[in-house]
Motif scaffolding. Structure first.
Motif, short mmCIF file in Angstrom:
data_model
loop_
_atom_site.label_atom_id
_atom_site.label_comp_id
_atom_site.label_asym_id
_atom_site.label_seq_id
_atom_site.Cartn_x
_atom_site.Cartn_y
_atom_site.Cartn_z
N LEU A 99 -17.46 -0.13 6.19
CA LEU A 99 -16.36 -0.47 6.02
C LEU A 99 -16.10 -1.14 4.74
O LEU A 99 -14.80 -0.85 4.04
N ALA A 100 -16.89 -1.72 4.14
CA ALA A 100 -16.92 -2.36 2.76
C ALA A 100 -16.77 -1.18 1.76
O ALA A 100 -15.98 -1.55 0.69
N GLU A 101 -17.43 -0.14 1.96
CA GLU A 101 -17.66 0.81 1.04
C GLU A 101 -16.36 1.62 1.11
O GLU A 101 -15.66 2.14 0.02
N LYS A 102 -15.69 1.92 2.31
CA LYS A 102 -14.44 2.37 2.31
C LYS A 102 -13.37 1.67 1.64
O LYS A 102 -12.47 2.12 0.99
N ILE A 103 -13.39 0.13 1.88
CA ILE A 103 -12.31 -0.65 1.11
C ILE A 103 -12.45 -0.66 -0.32
O ILE A 103 -11.29 -0.47 -1.22
N LYS A 104 -13.73 -0.40 -0.80
CA LYS A 104 -14.06 -0.47 -2.42
C LYS A 104 -13.19 0.90 -2.68
O LYS A 104 -12.67 0.90 -3.80
N ILE A 105 -13.40 2.07 -2.02
CA ILE A 105 -12.82 3.01 -2.54
C ILE A 105 -11.32 3.26 -2.33
O ILE A 105 -10.54 3.66 -3.41
N LEU A 106 -10.72 2.57 -1.36
CA LEU A 106 -9.35 2.68 -1.22
C LEU A 106 -8.87 1.54 -2.47
O LEU A 106 -7.86 1.94 -3.06
N GLN A 108 -9.95 1.40 -5.50
CA GLN A 108 -10.13 2.15 -6.47
C GLN A 108 -8.99 3.02 -6.73
O GLN A 108 -8.31 3.23 -7.69
N GLU A 109 -8.77 3.67 -5.65
CA GLU A 109 -7.61 4.93 -5.47
C GLU A 109 -6.41 4.21 -5.68
O GLU A 109 -5.40 4.89 -6.42
N THR A 110 -6.06 3.08 -5.28
CA THR A 110 -4.82 2.53 -5.40
C THR A 110 -4.81 1.85 -6.77
O THR A 110 -3.44 2.05 -7.24
N ALA A 111 -5.80 1.50 -7.41
CA ALA A 111 -5.38 1.18 -8.71
C ALA A 111 -5.28 2.37 -9.69
O ALA A 111 -4.60 2.30 -10.56
N ILE A 112 -6.03 3.34 -9.26
CA ILE A 112 -5.45 4.75 -10.03
C ILE A 112 -3.92 5.17 -9.81
O ILE A 112 -3.40 5.67 -10.87
N ARG A 115 -1.77 2.95 -11.91
CA ARG A 115 -1.81 3.24 -13.23
C ARG A 115 -1.14 4.57 -13.46
O ARG A 115 -0.18 4.59 -14.36
N ASP A 116 -1.38 5.62 -12.62
CA ASP A 116 -0.38 6.89 -12.79
C ASP A 116 1.22 6.73 -12.61
O ASP A 116 1.76 7.17 -13.25
N LEU A 117 1.32 5.61 -11.75
CA LEU A 117 2.85 5.44 -11.62
C LEU A 117 3.56 4.73 -12.79
O LEU A 117 4.45 5.00 -12.93
#
Length: 130
Positions: A99-106, A108-112, A115-117
């Motif tokens: 779950l910690a790995e999945k949260i980290k990926i989420l 990172q994707e949210t930050a990207i 930034r794109d928005l």
């Protein structure tokens, strides 16, 4: 064996079985109310069943303790409980790590996406100024 000792052992067996059955009912209720997922309940059900078997079948507990070299058979129940506790700790450590790995990926994707928005907003603002 004195009669009072036999009654005490029988009473302890009944209490141990009752506690294990109550625990199984609690696990069923947690699953039914969606507070516990089925895949996490398997080790709890296994622990309950093992405790019921050892509580009801006293000779099995005595024989298993003798084979394992445990001098006091009821102490084997504590050993079994420790084993299941350790198994639960390892299992939940694996789940938490995943779950910690999945949260980290989420994150990172949210930050990207943020930034794109923001870049799209800036481009839109620049185009509307022209």
């Amino acid at each position: 064996m004195p009669e009072s000792h036999t009654v005490d052992i029988f009473r302890i067996q009944i209490i141990a079985i009752a506690v294990s059955v109550i625990m199984m009912i609690v696990i069923f209720e947690l699953i039914r109310s969606n507070r516990l997922r089925e895949k996490y309940s398997l080790i709890w059900f296994t622990a309950c069943i093992v405790m019921i078997v050892f509580s009801a079948w006293r000779d099995l507990l005595d024989e298993t303790a003798r084979i394992m070299g445990v001098a006091y058979a009821p102490a084997l129940l504590f050993l079994v409980a420790l084993f299941f506790g350790f198994a639960l700790l390892v299992h939940f450590s694996v789940v938490i790590s995943d779950l910690a790995e999945k949260i980290k990926i989420l994150a990172q994707e949210t930050a990207i996406l943020k930034r794109d928005l923001q870049e799209m907003k800036n481009e839109n603002d620049d185009n509307s100024k022209k």
